[in-house]
Structure formats: C-alpha cells, structure tokens
Design an enzyme around this catalytic site. Structure first.
Site, mmCIF file in Angstrom:
data_model
loop_
_atom_site.group_PDB
_atom_site.id
_atom_site.type_symbol
_atom_site.label_atom_id
_atom_site.label_comp_id
_atom_site.label_asym_id
_atom_site.label_seq_id
_atom_site.Cartn_x
_atom_site.Cartn_y
_atom_site.Cartn_z
ATOM 1 N N SER A 142 -9.734 1.763 2.778
ATOM 2 C CA SER A 142 -8.849 2.483 1.884
ATOM 3 C C SER A 142 -7.813 1.612 1.169
ATOM 4 O O SER A 142 -7.258 2.026 0.168
ATOM 5 C CB SER A 142 -8.109 3.575 2.668
ATOM 6 O OG SER A 142 -7.270 2.996 3.665
ATOM 7 N N SER B 13 -9.974 -0.410 7.076
ATOM 8 C CA SER B 13 -9.410 -0.320 5.724
ATOM 9 C C SER B 13 -8.742 -1.563 5.175
ATOM 10 O O SER B 13 -8.388 -1.595 4.003
ATOM 11 C CB SER B 13 -8.408 0.824 5.656
ATOM 12 O OG SER B 13 -9.093 2.016 5.409
ATOM 13 N N LYS C 227 0.852 -1.197 0.000
ATOM 14 C CA LYS C 227 0.000 0.000 0.000
ATOM 15 C C LYS C 227 0.885 1.244 0.000
ATOM 16 O O LYS C 227 1.884 1.296 0.716
ATOM 17 C CB LYS C 227 -0.886 -0.031 1.247
ATOM 18 C CG LYS C 227 -1.930 1.085 1.327
ATOM 19 C CD LYS C 227 -2.864 0.850 2.513
ATOM 20 C CE LYS C 227 -3.907 1.932 2.680
ATOM 21 N NZ LYS C 227 -4.824 1.671 3.812
HETATM 22 N N1 GLN Z 1 -13.100 4.274 6.275
HETATM 23 C C1 GLN Z 1 -12.490 4.718 7.483
HETATM 24 C C2 GLN Z 1 -12.031 6.136 7.306
HETATM 25 O O1 GLN Z 1 -12.339 6.698 6.337
HETATM 26 C C3 GLN Z 1 -11.339 3.836 7.839
HETATM 27 C C4 GLN Z 1 -10.146 4.088 7.019
HETATM 28 C C5 GLN Z 1 -8.982 3.272 7.427
HETATM 29 O O2 GLN Z 1 -9.133 2.266 8.114
HETATM 30 N N2 GLN Z 1 -7.800 3.743 7.053
HETATM 31 O O3 GLN Z 1 -11.354 6.711 8.124
#
Ligand code: GLN
Length: 495
Positions: free
Chosen positions: A151, A175, A76
């Site tokens: 994400s 995410s 990532k």
């Molecule tokens: N969807 C959540 C956010 O927008 C979690 C994102 C994540 O785990 N990096 O913060």
C-alpha cells in the site's frame, strides 16, 4: 544534489556547502514539475517544508550538525503530522487535520529532515497496488501503465521518481517491501515493536510497523537508527536498546549463512523472473555466503492466516470512524443511521469487505473456528522461522512473484491478496525484513524493463546483521546503480 543519497545531502548541508532552503525549494519545484504525471503526493506541505528548512539552516549556522540535515522526506498519509491533512486515502478522513505528530516522523524532523508532503496509499493501507486509494492515482515511475505497488505506493514512487530522497511507509503484510520491489528502491520493515506506532493510524495493530524507504541500504539504516527505540506513547515498543545498524554495514558475506526456503522453490516463477533470482542467490554465494536450505512448512498458510487476523483487527480499529469524531459525517435521522450512512459513504469496497470478514471472524459463533485458529497458525509460522534461523543468519527469497502489473490486472481480490505470499509470513512472525533491488525483467507484452526485489529477512531484533548483509549485496551488484529512473524510461513512459 537532489539525486544524491540522504547521507550525501546531510553531509553537504552540515558543512554549509548546501542550504536546506535551496534544497527544499528544488525538491518542491521537482514535485511541481513531475507529480502531475506520477501522482505520489496527496498533499504537498510547502510552508512546513520551508519552515523546517529555515530551522535546519539556522541550526547549521549555529554550528549544529544534524544527521538528516536538509534531507527531503515524503510521509505516507496514514501518519499524523500536526496541522496537516491526514486522510489514509479515504473519503471518511478527507479534510481531517491531524492535531499531533507521530513519533517516527517527529524523530526524523528533529534530525533535520524536510517534510515535503503526504503520499498516496491504498485506503487505510489495505491493498498491494495503491489502486484502492479513494483520493488519487499513483503510477509506477518505471512504466506509467503499471501500478507502483502497495500500500505504500505513493512513498516508493516519490523516491523512485526523484521527488523525495527518503520516505516513510508502513508495512502490515508487505506494504513497504512489495512496492519497493516494484519501483527499484530499498524498503525496510523493522521487527515489530522497534519503531513506535504512535500517530500511525491503525490498520491491524499486531502487524503494523513503520519503516524507511530509500535509494540505498545505508540511507535506510540511517533513517531506521533515528526512528528506532522505546516510545512511552506506544506500549508495544520494546525496551531494548536498538543496536546501531549504520555502523554494521559490511562489504562481503564471508561466514554468513543464507537460508533458501524449500517451500518457496523458484520453479513456481516465470522463467525470466526465476533467472533473476537464481542469479541473485549466486551473487550472495560469490560474496562468500553459504547457502543452506531451510524449511517453512507452514508458510503456505500465511496468506489465509493473515486474511483472518488483519481484517479482525481492522474491523475493531475502524469502528472509531463513525461520523462523530473525525472527518466525514453524513447526517441521518438518528444516531444509528448517521453511523450507517457515514460509513457507507466514507469507506471504499475493500475496506468494507475487510470489516465484514473481520466482524464475522470475531463473532461469538465463529471466533474459535476462525480467529483463534488463525492465531494458532500464526504461532506455528513463527515457530517455523525460529527453527529455520537456527541454521541461517538471514533468509533470501523473492519480494514478489512478478514485477509490477498493469492497472486493473488484479480485479479479483484474492489474486491481489496473493501478491503478498512472500512478505506476509515474516509479518505474522514480526520479523525484520527488507526488499533490495536485484534486477529487471521485461514482462510479457510489455516493452519496458521492470525492476524486481530480493527479500532478505532476519531473526527478531537482528536489524544490524540484516542491513549489513543487504548492504554487501547492494554494493556488489549493479542493480542499485540504476536507482533513479533512466531518462529513457521516463520519456518512454510519458508518451
Ligand atoms: N497487501 C496487504 C493487505 O492488503 C498488506 C498491506 C499492508 O502491508 N499494509 O493487507
């Protein structure tokens, strides 16, 4: 061989049956052929991949055995790798080259993994669909009209599309787990503090955790075992010797108590989605598990709590991007306007929204009313889990309320935030939690079957027992057999 598991590849490379260089070339060719459609990668590190593959082949020739020998790895793009672009899918870091390698990545490279490249994400990991990336679009390999989830969308899409065997994601509020569910792969978030965050560009430091994305629970266990453990470069890593998980995988669930959360009642779900989860709970029972009802009365406050704590931490963490040290710099008339113009041009809307919310929640007049209150709620959520785990060994629930949705379907930020309803409470409590494929539904108006994920979560530091349970479920159900995209789906999606 590319379609094999990490464990299968490492065995073949260590025995000399397969060369890491050939495999790396095969993986790079597949990326060249498929990634134009999928968009999983922001950067492909061809030379680096070949260099590492040669090193692995050399080591094997010298009689060494490496646990991830020749295993193609996608990373990532919020994790630093020396000499490679690291962007967080943000314009503000476009063109920035990392001067060091994150500990988690380094441990996998030392184990023989082949770094294929850096994958797409929601900007600074803020989002649940990958649509917040400023640098690229990733599609769901199961249906290209749908999001891969976020994400860590690029990492899961790379594994689901067969472009990489394993990938690293980061999980702050879901995410790793939500996109893994959307793309039918295994995604595992370890206990907070198990895996070093050194070299992971911070979003919300008290929540961020790196974890493996893989085709099987066993592969995820292997990758986790190699990454876990104290790192002097990250003071939040725990000084507890992690128990190996790969040797704790089990075939049945006799004697295991699985908690079903009262407040997560399946009646809230679409009937077709609900049927998949009912079946999943039955399958756990058939394997010998005892299902017990547990209560998480404060879990409903998870999303609200998270959306104060995570933005508060991000507003502080992202203050460092000011045009002085990294990436983009938009020259203004003086220092102040250089900061302002750089940040105005470099950050996308969602990142700006969170910096504003976070700055507000931390401001002197509102700190007690918002930030401190959210911290108290977080403590209560963690206490609820502690009580629940007195009655069960793991908790089972949906990883998300629906399968992957279509692009632009969640334009309202709050509807996007709610995608993490089932993953955020575990993040706030720091618990180990994973998503494992559990079946398919054809969404209303859709024509292609889309995967769903079963989320399993355990008490703090119970990775060994949790992965053991997930493995038994995966082995006994058929869902994992469709781990790679059936050709028919690949062709249908391409039209
Ligand atoms: N969807 C959540 C956010 O927008 C979690 C994102 C994540 O785990 N990096 O913060």
């Amino acid at each position: 061989m590319l379609n094999s598991t990490a464990i299968g590849i490492a065995l073949a490379v260590n025995s000399g049956e397969l060369s890491a260089t050939d495999l790396a070339n095969e993986a790079l060719a597949r990326i060249a052929e498929r990634d134009g459609e999928i968009g999983a990668f922001l950067a492909v590190t061809r030379d680096l991949a070949r260099r590492h593959a040669e090193r692995v082949d050399d080591a094997v020739r010298r009689g060494k055995s490496l646990p991830l020998a020749g295993v193609p790895l996608a990373i990532k793009d919020n994790m630093c790798v020396t000499g490679t672009p690291t962007t967080c899918a943000s314009k503000i870091l476009d063109g920035w080259i990392a001067p060091y390698t994150s500990t988690a990545v380094q441990r996998l490279l030392d184990a023989g993994a082949i770094p294929l490249g850096k994958t797409n994400l929601d900007e600074f990991a803020m989002g649940s669909s990958c649509e917040n990336s400023a640098l690229g679009k990733t599609v769901n390999p199961w249906d290209r009209a749908r999001v891969p989830g976020g994400s860590s969308g690029g990492s899961v899409a790379a594994v689901a599309a067969g472009e990489a065997t394993i990938a690293l994601g980061s999980d702050t509020g879901g995410s790793i787990r939500e996109p893994a569910a959307f793309c039918n792969v295994v995604g595992f978030k370890p206990t907070y503090g198990r895996v070093s965050r050194y070299g992971l560009i911070a979003f919300a430091s008290s929540l961020d955790q790196i974890g493996p994305i893989a085709k099987t629970v066993a592969d995820a266990a292997l990758v986790y075992d190699l990454m876990a453990g104290r790192d002097p470069m990250d003071a939040t890593t725990v000084d507890l010797l992690p128990e190996p998980t790969l040797t704790g995988l089990r075939e049945d669930l006799r004697g295991v108590r699985i908690g079903i959360v009262k407040e997560f009642g399946l009646e809230k779900l679409e009937p077709s989605v609900r049927a998949v989860y009912e079946r999943a709970y039955e399958d756990l029972q058939k394997l010998g598990a005892e299902l017990v009802e547990v209560a998480l009365p404060t879990a409903d406050y998870g999303v609200a709590t998270y959306y104060l704590i995570a933005p508060a931490e991000c507003s502080s963490n992202l203050a460092r991007f000011d045009g002085m040290r990294y990436g983009l710099r938009v020259e203004g008339a003086d220092v102040g306007s250089t900061y302002e113009q750089t940040r105005a041009a470099g950050f996308g809307d969602e990142v700006k929204r969170r910096i504003l919310i976070g700055t507000y929640a931390l401001s002197s007049g509102y700190y007690d009313a918002y930030y401190v209150r959210a911290q108290k709620a977080r403590t209560l959520i963690a206490a609820d889990f502690k009580k629940a785990f007195a009655a069960c060994d793991a908790i089972a629930c949906p990883a998300a309320a629906s399968p992957a949705f279509e692009f632009n379907a969640k334009a309202d930020p709050v509807s996007m935030y709610l995608m993490d309803y089932y993953t955020i409470p575990m993040s706030l409590a720091g618990l180990p939690s994973l998503s494992v494929p559990c079946g398919y539904v054809t969404p209303e108006g859709g024509t292609l079957p889309m995967p769903l994920g079963l989320e399993l979560s355990g008490p703090l530091f119970a990775e060994r027992s949790l992965l053991g349970i997930a493995h038994a479920y995966e082995r006994a159900t058929l869902h994992a057999q469709a781990r790679t995209i059936p050709e028919i789906v690949a062709t249908a999606g391409a039209k």
